[in-house]
Design a protein around this motif. Structure first.
Motif, PDB file in Angstrom:
ATOM      1  N   HIS A 229       0.632  -1.170   0.040  1.00  0.00           N
ATOM      2  CA  HIS A 229      -0.009  -0.103  -0.074  1.00  0.00           C
ATOM      3  C   HIS A 229       0.792   1.431  -0.164  1.00  0.00           C
ATOM      4  CE1 HIS A 229      -3.306  -2.927   0.968  1.00  0.00           C
ATOM      5  NE2 HIS A 229      -4.074  -1.903   0.473  1.00  0.00           N
ATOM      6  N   GLU A 230       2.077   1.213   0.800  1.00  0.00           N
ATOM      7  CA  GLU A 230       2.882   2.330   0.746  1.00  0.00           C
ATOM      8  C   GLU A 230       3.607   2.437  -0.611  1.00  0.00           C
ATOM      9  OE1 GLU A 230       3.707   4.525   3.027  1.00  0.00           O
ATOM     10  OE2 GLU A 230       2.716   3.446   4.838  1.00  0.00           O
ATOM     11  N   ALA A 231       3.683   1.417  -1.348  1.00  0.00           N
ATOM     12  CA  ALA A 231       4.455   1.422  -2.497  1.00  0.00           C
ATOM     13  C   ALA A 231       3.234   1.954  -3.585  1.00  0.00           C
ATOM     14  CB  ALA A 231       5.055   0.166  -3.080  1.00  0.00           C
ATOM     15  N   TRP A 232       2.224   1.623  -3.697  1.00  0.00           N
ATOM     16  CA  TRP A 232       1.038   1.983  -4.224  1.00  0.00           C
ATOM     17  C   TRP A 232       0.808   3.591  -4.071  1.00  0.00           C
ATOM     18  CZ3 TRP A 232      -5.003   0.958  -3.370  1.00  0.00           C
ATOM     19  CH2 TRP A 232      -5.598   1.379  -4.432  1.00  0.00           C
ATOM     20  N   ALA A 233       0.920   4.075  -3.082  1.00  0.00           N
ATOM     21  CA  ALA A 233       0.826   5.613  -2.813  1.00  0.00           C
ATOM     22  C   ALA A 233       1.697   6.446  -3.508  1.00  0.00           C
ATOM     23  CB  ALA A 233       0.905   5.798  -1.232  1.00  0.00           C
ATOM     24  N   ILE A 234       2.894   5.593  -3.688  1.00  0.00           N
ATOM     25  CA  ILE A 234       4.078   6.280  -4.518  1.00  0.00           C
ATOM     26  C   ILE A 234       4.031   6.251  -6.036  1.00  0.00           C
ATOM     27  CG2 ILE A 234       6.452   6.718  -4.687  1.00  0.00           C
ATOM     28  CD1 ILE A 234       6.868   5.439  -2.119  1.00  0.00           C
ATOM     29  N   TYR A 235       3.650   4.866  -6.225  1.00  0.00           N
ATOM     30  CA  TYR A 235       3.509   4.813  -7.742  1.00  0.00           C
ATOM     31  C   TYR A 235       2.323   5.413  -8.537  1.00  0.00           C
ATOM     32  CZ  TYR A 235       6.887   0.987  -8.219  1.00  0.00           C
ATOM     33  OH  TYR A 235       8.072  -0.019  -8.137  1.00  0.00           O
ATOM     34  N   LYS A 236       1.174   5.690  -7.954  1.00  0.00           N
ATOM     35  CA  LYS A 236       0.164   6.030  -8.373  1.00  0.00           C
ATOM     36  C   LYS A 236       0.485   7.818  -8.894  1.00  0.00           C
ATOM     37  CE  LYS A 236      -5.075   6.934  -7.621  1.00  0.00           C
ATOM     38  NZ  LYS A 236      -5.998   7.155  -6.930  1.00  0.00           N
ATOM     39  N   PRO A 237       0.896   8.554  -7.932  1.00  0.00           N
ATOM     40  CA  PRO A 237       1.010   9.973  -8.559  1.00  0.00           C
ATOM     41  C   PRO A 237       2.173   9.943  -9.571  1.00  0.00           C
ATOM     42  CG  PRO A 237       1.981   9.861  -6.472  1.00  0.00           C
ATOM     43  CD  PRO A 237       1.034   8.520  -6.768  1.00  0.00           C
ATOM     44  N   LEU A 238       3.319   9.077  -9.214  1.00  0.00           N
ATOM     45  CA  LEU A 238       4.394   9.091 -10.085  1.00  0.00           C
ATOM     46  C   LEU A 238       3.923   8.646 -11.649  1.00  0.00           C
ATOM     47  CD1 LEU A 238       7.580   9.030 -10.278  1.00  0.00           C
ATOM     48  CD2 LEU A 238       7.701   6.868  -9.668  1.00  0.00           C
ATOM     49  N   PHE A 239       3.214   7.586 -11.727  1.00  0.00           N
ATOM     50  CA  PHE A 239       2.824   7.103 -13.030  1.00  0.00           C
ATOM     51  C   PHE A 239       2.046   8.201 -13.659  1.00  0.00           C
ATOM     52  CE2 PHE A 239      -0.051   4.787 -15.812  1.00  0.00           C
ATOM     53  CZ  PHE A 239       0.832   4.062 -16.592  1.00  0.00           C
ATOM     54  N   ALA A 240       0.903   8.837 -12.997  1.00  0.00           N
ATOM     55  CA  ALA A 240       0.126   9.885 -13.404  1.00  0.00           C
ATOM     56  C   ALA A 240       0.793  11.065 -14.117  1.00  0.00           C
ATOM     57  CB  ALA A 240      -0.812  10.208 -12.609  1.00  0.00           C
ATOM     58  N   GLU A 241       1.900  11.587 -13.464  1.00  0.00           N
ATOM     59  CA  GLU A 241       2.699  12.575 -13.780  1.00  0.00           C
ATOM     60  C   GLU A 241       3.726  12.453 -14.826  1.00  0.00           C
ATOM     61  OE1 GLU A 241       4.114  13.654 -10.073  1.00  0.00           O
ATOM     62  OE2 GLU A 241       2.146  14.137  -9.176  1.00  0.00           O
ATOM     63  N   ARG A 242       4.084  11.097 -15.313  1.00  0.00           N
ATOM     64  CA  ARG A 242       5.199  11.079 -16.198  1.00  0.00           C
ATOM     65  C   ARG A 242       4.636  10.859 -17.529  1.00  0.00           C
ATOM     66  NH1 ARG A 242       8.582  13.203 -14.294  1.00  0.00           N
ATOM     67  NH2 ARG A 242       9.934  12.289 -15.614  1.00  0.00           N
ATOM     68  N   PRO A 243       5.470  11.017 -18.492  1.00  0.00           N
ATOM     69  CA  PRO A 243       5.136  11.088 -19.910  1.00  0.00           C
ATOM     70  C   PRO A 243       5.176   9.534 -20.279  1.00  0.00           C
ATOM     71  CG  PRO A 243       7.416  11.870 -20.001  1.00  0.00           C
ATOM     72  CD  PRO A 243       6.857  11.793 -18.412  1.00  0.00           C
ATOM     73  N   ASN A 244       4.576   9.151 -21.498  1.00  0.00           N
ATOM     74  CA  ASN A 244       4.402   7.927 -22.069  1.00  0.00           C
ATOM     75  C   ASN A 244       5.655   7.128 -21.736  1.00  0.00           C
ATOM     76  OD1 ASN A 244       1.876   8.575 -22.526  1.00  0.00           O
ATOM     77  ND2 ASN A 244       1.897   8.329 -24.668  1.00  0.00           N
ATOM     78  N   PHE A 245       6.789   7.638 -22.291  1.00  0.00           N
ATOM     79  CA  PHE A 245       8.235   6.789 -22.255  1.00  0.00           C
ATOM     80  C   PHE A 245       8.220   6.302 -20.928  1.00  0.00           C
ATOM     81  CE2 PHE A 245      12.580   6.336 -21.981  1.00  0.00           C
ATOM     82  CZ  PHE A 245      12.850   5.309 -22.908  1.00  0.00           C
ATOM     83  N   ASP A 246       8.231   7.177 -19.698  1.00  0.00           N
ATOM     84  CA  ASP A 246       8.547   6.854 -18.390  1.00  0.00           C
ATOM     85  C   ASP A 246       7.442   5.960 -18.005  1.00  0.00           C
ATOM     86  OD1 ASP A 246      10.493   8.370 -18.417  1.00  0.00           O
ATOM     87  OD2 ASP A 246       9.698   9.983 -17.328  1.00  0.00           O
TER      88      ASP A 246
END
Length: 464
Positions: free
Chosen positions: A229-246
């Motif tokens: 759940h801690e990992a999810w909390a980091i991945y969610k905004p990280l994935f949303a804010e990155r361009p397609n390549f990332d």
């Protein structure tokens, strides 16, 4: 004490003073020569001084410095190492003089610097290890500077345990900066010390204002620690804010985390989004769709899982993981896999395979002339340039390179049996000499394993 004895003692003292001042004057003269641009003369002067007085540490230290600046690093390292060893005698040397710890550490740092320039990281690390005890006697700031260099040298040599000890020692005397928290956190991650690594990576993430690379490292550490759940909390905004390549780089980690927290619907949505990106190639598309199938299978939805695995094969027809899950034997993708596949075929399926290949090429098989486990001769025909041509096809299961003499046998048989041409097929390869002879003959075609790999992708393969 007699007068003669006093004279002897005075002579000894004067001789010592003379040697000391001569050594100092040599160093001074060498510095003056170097200041005037005569580095070669300065180096020669110091070399003579050390030859006459090898115990002159000041001269040797200056010589090492000048050699290093002159790009003569091997020679510089030899002298720097000599200084370090003279300042750090073995514990077995009883009554050995104790030297200033600053001199010892400076000698070690000089050795490490020169060795690093030569990419001799093990020598750099050992030099620093030799003066590690002396470094404990330095003031806090100097000791911290030494520990920073020493920890990085240990890490460069792969001695992670010592590097961790040094980082902990550094942290005990002075707060780590953001870069040190990051380096220490990454090191702890490699050593699978997840909880401690998380503490340092959190500080590094905050100090770097949520730098994406640092945030990803922290999410990975949480995942490995079981804190999904801690990992999810980091991945969610990280994935949303990155361009397609990332996102393509992050997607498998993010999907795995969503699966771990039970958000399968969210995981599938992410996959469906990413496989539509132009940057996502067929291999990644197949892998991600296969992951959907795996998640559905765990959710006890076998039919839906099989549908996804079949969908993966649409994107990459020979994708091995999907083939295995569906119970399909994947087709060979290179010559080595083709050889392995053909090696395992029975005589019947060996015959079926090459009959299918010949039919796919547009040939009609008239008859099988000869057939055994390792070879087959067939009479075939095909219209070419408005004329029906009859050919003799010779197929060999040989795995070694085929030379010109087997081709000569086929050419003779073609002439004697009045065929229009011959076709030689092997799963391995032909020698350069064989290919030259076939071109000269004009009526012999060669097909080796490399050409067959693409051909077998178009047909349904027989399996034992």
């Amino acid at each position: 004490m007699t007068f003669i004895a006093l004279l002897v003692m005075a002579a000894i003292v004067l001789m010592g003073l003379a040697l000391y001042f001569s050594g100092q004057s040599a160093v001074t003269a060498a510095k003056q020569l170097d200041a005037k641009g005569d580095r070669a003369g300065s180096i020669a002067l110091l070399a003579r001084e050390i030859h006459d007085h090898p115990e002159n540490v000041a001269a040797r230290r200056l010589l090492a410095d000048l050699l290093e600046r002159d790009g003569r690093h091997e020679e510089a390292l030899e002298h720097a190492t000599e200084i370090l060893f003279s300042l750090t005698p073995s514990e077995l040397d009883e009554g050995a003089r104790e030297f200033d710890p600053h001199d010892i550490v400076n000698a070690g740092l000089q050795c490490a610097r020169i060795a690093s320039h030569l990419n001799k990281m093990q020598e750099a690390f050992l030099a620093l290890e030799r003066c590690r005890a002396a470094a404990t006697k330095l003031d806090r700031v100097s000791r911290a500077a030494f520990l920073r260099v020493h920890s990085q040298a240990a890490e460069s040599c792969g001695d992670s345990s010592t590097a961790i000890e040094l980082y902990r020692e550094l942290e005990s005397i002075m707060p780590l900066d953001a870069t040190e928290h990051l380096l220490f956190g990454k090191l702890l991650t490699r050593m699978q010390q997840w909880e401690e690594s998380i503490a340092h990576l959190k500080i590094a993430r905050e100090a770097t204002h949520n730098d994406p690379a640092v945030a990803r490292l922290l999410a990975q550490a949480h995942t490995n620690a079981g804190d999904h759940h801690e990992a999810w909390a980091i991945y969610k905004p990280l994935f949303a804010e990155r361009p397609n390549f990332d996102r393509i780089i992050l997607v498998k980690e993010y999907v795995t985390t969503l699966d771990q927290v039970g958000n399968i619907a969210g995981a599938i949505d992410v996959i469906e989004q990413v496989i539509r990106y132009p940057e996502a190639g067929p291999e990644l598309q197949a892998e991600l769709i296969c992951m959907i199938g795996d998640m559905l299978e765990k959710s006890e939805k076998p039919e839906e899982a099989r549908r996804e695995w079949r969908r993966a094969l649409v994107h990459l027809p020979n994708y091995a993981p999907a083939c295995r899950r569906l119970g399909i034997r994947p087709k060979p993708t290179n010559t080595a896999e083709l050889i392995q596949y053909v090696r395992g075929l029975s005589e019947e399926n060996f015959s079926k395979l090459f009959e299918k290949i010949l039919v796919d090429w547009g040939y009609t098989i008239e008859r099988v002339i000869a057939f055994d486990r390792d070879s087959m001769d067939l009479a075939v025909k095909r219209p070419e340039e408005s004329k029906m041509l009859r050919k003799l096809v010779r197929i060999k299961r040989w795995e070694n390179q085929v030379g010109k003499f087997p081709l000569e046998d086929l050419r003779i048989d073609v002439v004697e049996q009045r065929y229009d041409g011959g076709v030689y097929i092997v799963v391995s390869q032909f020698s350069a000499e064989a290919m030259i002879d076939a071109r000269r003959a004009g009526n012999i075609e060669l097909f080796a394993g490399a050409e067959l790999v693409d051909l077998v992708a178009r047909i349904e393969l027989p399996h034992d």
